[in-house]
Motif scaffolding. Sequence first.
Motif, PDB file in Angstrom:
ATOM      1  N   VAL A  32       3.579   5.788 -14.501  1.00 22.54           N
ATOM      2  CA  VAL A  32       2.442   5.372 -13.676  1.00 22.54           C
ATOM      3  C   VAL A  32       2.718   5.243 -12.124  1.00 22.54           C
ATOM      4  O   VAL A  32       2.158   5.403 -11.162  1.00 22.54           O
ATOM      5  CB  VAL A  32       1.607   4.430 -14.335  1.00 22.54           C
ATOM      6  N   THR A  33       3.814   4.345 -12.228  1.00 24.51           N
ATOM      7  CA  THR A  33       4.313   3.816 -10.813  1.00 24.51           C
ATOM      8  C   THR A  33       4.844   5.109 -10.005  1.00 24.51           C
ATOM      9  O   THR A  33       4.624   5.155  -8.846  1.00 24.51           O
ATOM     10  CB  THR A  33       5.535   2.678 -10.900  1.00 24.51           C
ATOM     11  N   ALA A  34       5.397   6.165 -10.555  1.00 29.61           N
ATOM     12  CA  ALA A  34       5.739   7.382 -10.008  1.00 29.61           C
ATOM     13  C   ALA A  34       4.714   7.970  -9.302  1.00 29.61           C
ATOM     14  O   ALA A  34       4.698   8.260  -8.411  1.00 29.61           O
ATOM     15  CB  ALA A  34       6.425   8.166 -10.636  1.00 29.61           C
ATOM     16  N   ASN A  35       3.532   8.330 -10.261  1.00 32.26           N
ATOM     17  CA  ASN A  35       2.530   8.752  -9.773  1.00 32.26           C
ATOM     18  C   ASN A  35       1.625   8.087  -8.436  1.00 32.26           C
ATOM     19  O   ASN A  35       1.360   8.401  -7.702  1.00 32.26           O
ATOM     20  CB  ASN A  35       1.258   9.024 -10.774  1.00 32.26           C
ATOM     21  N   ALA A  36       1.772   6.879  -8.624  1.00 32.34           N
ATOM     22  CA  ALA A  36       1.118   6.073  -7.705  1.00 32.34           C
ATOM     23  C   ALA A  36       1.878   6.292  -6.308  1.00 32.34           C
ATOM     24  O   ALA A  36       1.450   6.193  -5.312  1.00 32.34           O
ATOM     25  CB  ALA A  36       1.272   4.462  -7.861  1.00 32.34           C
ATOM     26  N   ALA A  37       3.175   6.100  -6.591  1.00 37.31           N
ATOM     27  CA  ALA A  37       4.022   6.520  -5.242  1.00 37.31           C
ATOM     28  C   ALA A  37       3.871   7.824  -4.501  1.00 37.31           C
ATOM     29  O   ALA A  37       3.714   7.938  -3.338  1.00 37.31           O
ATOM     30  CB  ALA A  37       5.598   6.145  -5.470  1.00 37.31           C
ATOM     31  N   ALA A  38       3.622   8.837  -5.378  1.00 32.40           N
ATOM     32  CA  ALA A  38       3.285  10.009  -4.961  1.00 32.40           C
ATOM     33  C   ALA A  38       1.941  10.246  -4.131  1.00 32.40           C
ATOM     34  O   ALA A  38       1.682  10.719  -2.971  1.00 32.40           O
ATOM     35  CB  ALA A  38       3.190  11.098  -6.055  1.00 32.40           C
ATOM     36  N   ILE A  39       0.931   9.488  -4.654  1.00 30.61           N
ATOM     37  CA  ILE A  39      -0.179   9.206  -3.885  1.00 30.61           C
ATOM     38  C   ILE A  39      -0.341   8.620  -2.496  1.00 30.61           C
ATOM     39  O   ILE A  39      -0.856   8.958  -1.749  1.00 30.61           O
ATOM     40  CB  ILE A  39      -1.574   8.569  -4.896  1.00 30.61           C
ATOM     41  N   ALA A  40       0.334   7.426  -2.586  1.00 35.70           N
ATOM     42  CA  ALA A  40       0.790   6.502  -1.537  1.00 35.70           C
ATOM     43  C   ALA A  40       1.440   7.483  -0.411  1.00 35.70           C
ATOM     44  O   ALA A  40       1.141   7.180   0.659  1.00 35.70           O
ATOM     45  CB  ALA A  40       1.562   5.577  -1.594  1.00 35.70           C
ATOM     46  N   ASP A  41       2.422   8.183  -0.778  1.00 33.13           N
ATOM     47  CA  ASP A  41       3.152   9.260   0.278  1.00 33.13           C
ATOM     48  C   ASP A  41       1.744  10.203   0.772  1.00 33.13           C
ATOM     49  O   ASP A  41       2.144  10.591   1.962  1.00 33.13           O
ATOM     50  CB  ASP A  41       4.256   9.854  -0.613  1.00 33.13           C
ATOM     51  N   ARG A  42       1.022  10.458   0.079  1.00 34.25           N
ATOM     52  CA  ARG A  42       0.011  11.458   0.703  1.00 34.25           C
ATOM     53  C   ARG A  42      -0.882  10.806   1.733  1.00 34.25           C
ATOM     54  O   ARG A  42      -1.301  11.267   2.458  1.00 34.25           O
ATOM     55  CB  ARG A  42      -0.708  12.205  -0.539  1.00 34.25           C
ATOM     56  N   VAL A  43      -1.158   9.613   1.442  1.00 35.02           N
ATOM     57  CA  VAL A  43      -2.022   8.634   2.227  1.00 35.02           C
ATOM     58  C   VAL A  43      -1.334   8.375   3.633  1.00 35.02           C
ATOM     59  O   VAL A  43      -2.229   8.257   4.531  1.00 35.02           O
ATOM     60  CB  VAL A  43      -2.610   7.707   1.496  1.00 35.02           C
TER      61      VAL A  43
END
Length: 139
Positions: free
Chosen positions: A37-48
């Motif tokens: 979940v944390t890895a997915n969250a980091a990917a989302i934050a990188d897109r934002v």
Amino acid sequence: MTRPLIDLAKALLNATLILLALCLFLGWKLMAATEGVTANAAAIADRVTPLHSAVASLQEEIASLRRTIEDGAATAPPDRLAALEDRLARLQTGLSEMRRLPQQAAAEAARAGAAELAARLISATPGVKPDGSCAPSGG
């Protein structure tokens, strides 16, 4: 007399070690899920992040244009600029909320994993009711 006490101590130690191993295994599974979940969250934050910087530069550009207009160097309707700044402020707020989404998702996943871990431990432990209270002994 000492033989039954030694056997009882061994059984207690054995049960404790088995329970400890179960807890460690379930904790390991929980941490693995949390890392995903944390890895997915980091990917989302990188897109934002690029969107956020683009909006910030656009706001600076609009503020510069507003100062230029107020100095009298150019003419443009101030109400139109104010509406544009308002739209950008709302977009900025939306981006800030999007940035918090990964953290909220990770927290919810951790809570769900902890609840599942607790439920499994309770169901695997004899003498414990599903609500967490102790069942009365049969003796």
